[in-house]
Design a protein around this motif. Structure first.
Motif, mmCIF file in Angstrom:
data_model
loop_
_atom_site.group_PDB
_atom_site.id
_atom_site.type_symbol
_atom_site.label_atom_id
_atom_site.label_comp_id
_atom_site.label_asym_id
_atom_site.label_seq_id
_atom_site.Cartn_x
_atom_site.Cartn_y
_atom_site.Cartn_z
ATOM 1 N N ILE A 97 33.025 15.599 78.567
ATOM 2 C CA ILE A 97 33.854 15.947 78.123
ATOM 3 C C ILE A 97 35.528 14.699 78.383
ATOM 4 O O ILE A 97 35.782 15.203 79.658
ATOM 5 C CB ILE A 97 34.257 17.627 78.918
ATOM 6 N N VAL A 98 36.096 14.814 77.625
ATOM 7 C CA VAL A 98 37.878 14.199 77.859
ATOM 8 C C VAL A 98 39.050 15.172 76.915
ATOM 9 O O VAL A 98 38.702 15.905 75.627
ATOM 10 C CB VAL A 98 37.762 13.070 76.564
ATOM 11 N N ALA A 99 39.996 15.147 77.750
ATOM 12 C CA ALA A 99 40.901 16.153 77.244
ATOM 13 C C ALA A 99 42.176 15.789 77.494
ATOM 14 O O ALA A 99 42.291 14.782 79.011
ATOM 15 C CB ALA A 99 40.415 17.581 78.072
ATOM 16 N N LYS A 100 43.474 15.645 76.891
ATOM 17 C CA LYS A 100 44.790 15.505 76.932
ATOM 18 C C LYS A 100 45.683 15.862 77.637
ATOM 19 O O LYS A 100 45.919 17.267 76.769
ATOM 20 C CB LYS A 100 44.867 13.540 75.660
ATOM 21 N N GLY A 101 46.821 15.464 77.619
ATOM 22 C CA GLY A 101 47.837 16.321 77.936
ATOM 23 C C GLY A 101 49.117 15.815 79.218
ATOM 24 O O GLY A 101 49.458 14.356 78.961
ATOM 25 N N GLY A 102 49.822 17.053 78.722
ATOM 26 C CA GLY A 102 51.023 16.689 79.874
ATOM 27 C C GLY A 102 51.571 17.285 81.492
ATOM 28 O O GLY A 102 50.764 17.946 81.969
ATOM 29 N N TYR A 103 51.753 16.806 81.883
ATOM 30 C CA TYR A 103 52.435 17.612 83.375
ATOM 31 C C TYR A 103 54.236 18.101 83.030
ATOM 32 O O TYR A 103 55.191 17.419 82.896
ATOM 33 C CB TYR A 103 52.990 16.357 84.382
ATOM 34 N N ASP A 104 54.152 19.296 83.612
ATOM 35 C CA ASP A 104 55.292 20.007 83.657
ATOM 36 C C ASP A 104 55.861 20.011 85.488
ATOM 37 O O ASP A 104 55.279 20.623 86.360
ATOM 38 C CB ASP A 104 55.651 21.214 83.147
ATOM 39 N N ALA A 105 57.120 19.306 85.349
ATOM 40 C CA ALA A 105 57.508 19.010 86.978
ATOM 41 C C ALA A 105 58.141 20.502 87.605
ATOM 42 O O ALA A 105 57.356 20.530 88.780
ATOM 43 C CB ALA A 105 58.025 17.601 87.364
ATOM 44 N N ALA A 106 58.868 21.087 87.091
ATOM 45 C CA ALA A 106 59.064 21.960 87.271
ATOM 46 C C ALA A 106 58.358 23.379 87.621
ATOM 47 O O ALA A 106 58.227 23.903 88.470
ATOM 48 C CB ALA A 106 60.075 22.412 86.264
ATOM 49 N N ALA A 107 56.899 23.203 87.120
ATOM 50 C CA ALA A 107 56.196 24.731 87.235
ATOM 51 C C ALA A 107 55.127 23.888 87.822
ATOM 52 O O ALA A 107 53.746 24.787 88.419
ATOM 53 C CB ALA A 107 55.881 25.036 85.524
ATOM 54 N N GLY A 108 54.653 22.602 88.286
ATOM 55 C CA GLY A 108 53.738 22.050 89.325
ATOM 56 C C GLY A 108 52.904 21.871 88.198
ATOM 57 O O GLY A 108 51.855 22.384 89.020
ATOM 58 N N ARG A 109 52.216 22.430 86.964
ATOM 59 C CA ARG A 109 51.098 22.071 86.118
ATOM 60 C C ARG A 109 51.281 21.163 84.846
ATOM 61 O O ARG A 109 52.043 20.943 84.415
ATOM 62 C CB ARG A 109 51.911 23.357 85.361
ATOM 63 N N TYR A 110 50.234 20.746 85.368
ATOM 64 C CA TYR A 110 48.844 19.503 83.866
ATOM 65 C C TYR A 110 48.075 20.761 83.308
ATOM 66 O O TYR A 110 47.605 21.608 83.371
ATOM 67 C CB TYR A 110 48.418 18.885 84.702
ATOM 68 N N THR A 111 48.197 20.334 82.026
ATOM 69 C CA THR A 111 47.637 20.848 80.395
ATOM 70 C C THR A 111 47.362 20.317 79.769
ATOM 71 O O THR A 111 47.706 18.955 79.714
ATOM 72 C CB THR A 111 48.774 21.825 80.230
ATOM 73 N N PHE A 112 46.173 20.401 79.778
ATOM 74 C CA PHE A 112 44.906 19.393 79.206
ATOM 75 C C PHE A 112 44.335 20.112 77.498
ATOM 76 O O PHE A 112 44.043 21.036 78.386
ATOM 77 C CB PHE A 112 43.539 18.282 79.659
ATOM 78 N N VAL A 113 44.319 19.716 76.517
ATOM 79 C CA VAL A 113 43.439 20.153 75.814
ATOM 80 C C VAL A 113 42.346 19.556 75.496
ATOM 81 O O VAL A 113 42.464 17.794 75.111
ATOM 82 C CB VAL A 113 44.203 20.556 74.949
ATOM 83 N N GLY A 114 41.131 19.722 74.631
ATOM 84 C CA GLY A 114 40.244 18.504 74.195
ATOM 85 C C GLY A 114 38.869 19.650 73.465
ATOM 86 O O GLY A 114 39.918 20.844 73.167
ATOM 87 N N GLN A 115 37.982 19.626 73.635
ATOM 88 C CA GLN A 115 37.098 20.210 73.118
ATOM 89 C C GLN A 115 35.639 20.276 73.785
ATOM 90 O O GLN A 115 35.035 18.675 74.628
ATOM 91 C CB GLN A 115 36.410 19.914 71.533
ATOM 92 N N THR A 116 34.381 20.874 74.111
ATOM 93 C CA THR A 116 33.347 20.302 74.638
ATOM 94 C C THR A 116 31.749 21.042 73.470
ATOM 95 O O THR A 116 32.465 21.576 72.392
ATOM 96 C CB THR A 116 33.517 21.983 75.943
ATOM 97 N N PRO A 117 31.006 20.377 73.922
ATOM 98 C CA PRO A 117 29.898 20.789 72.720
ATOM 99 C C PRO A 117 29.428 22.116 73.117
ATOM 100 O O PRO A 117 29.677 23.193 73.763
ATOM 101 C CB PRO A 117 28.696 19.873 73.495
#
Length: 177
Positions: A110-130
């Motif tokens: 699985i490969v997902a990409k995303g970003g980081y919200d420093a104020a929330a301390g949160r990484y969010t990634f989106v991708g797909q799985t079989p």
């Protein structure tokens, strides 16, 4: 002969770090996760049923000269032990974070990409799985890693089926000192 020369030049450049991107604040932020963690896993087999809850542990380490964070996750599930291996990194050229995952339950990656919200301390990634029920098809996914403090973070994994996003996994991490 030309191909061999290109490979030799590329290998020499890689060995000397000629193309190595410098580490930055994004890599330093990932390094905060390095260490040994206890894990509480909640796993939903159906959105209308309570999750199975199991315990385990994880080891996180910065690898490849501090460019990628590697996780080795082991869960002592009641029915079958679970093991997974993942990486989180920051691509300085694309200016994006990425997450990769593989485990004992499937042969894919699985490969997902995303970003980081420093104020929330949160990484969010989106991708797909079989989609194991429909070979050749994929299921959209979303991963959310939220850092509460230096010693606690959560990882939430969601899948979208039939247009409805539901949570499939929640991992709660506590640093072992």
């Amino acid at each position: 002969m030309r191909v061999w020369l290109k490979v030799a030049v590329l290998a020499a450049m890689m060995a000397t770090g000629a193309h190595a991107a410098p580490l930055d604040a994004e890599h330093a932020a990932l390094a905060r996760f390095a260490g040994h963690w206890s894990v509480r896993q909640s796993y939903w087999t159906s959105p209308d049923k309570p999750p199975a809850v199991d315990r385990g542990e994880a080891d996180f380490a910065m690898v490849l000269d501090g460019r990628h964070l590697r996780q080795d996750l082991r869960i002592d599930a009641k029915d079958k032990p679970f093991q997974g291996l993942g990486y989180i990194g920051y691509d300085t050229a694309a200016k994006t974070f990425f997450s990769t995952w593989m485990d004992v339950n499937f042969t894919g990656f699985i490969v997902a990409k995303g970003g980081y919200d420093a104020a929330a301390g949160r990484y969010t990634f989106v991708g797909q799985t079989p989609d194991f029920d429909h070979p050749g098809a994929n299921i959209p996914l979303r991963e959310v890693l939220t850092r509460q403090d230096d010693d606690h973070f959560t990882y939430d994994y969601y899948e979208t089926r039939g247009g409805r996003e539901t949570q499939a996994v929640r991992l709660e991490y506590a640093r072992v000192r």
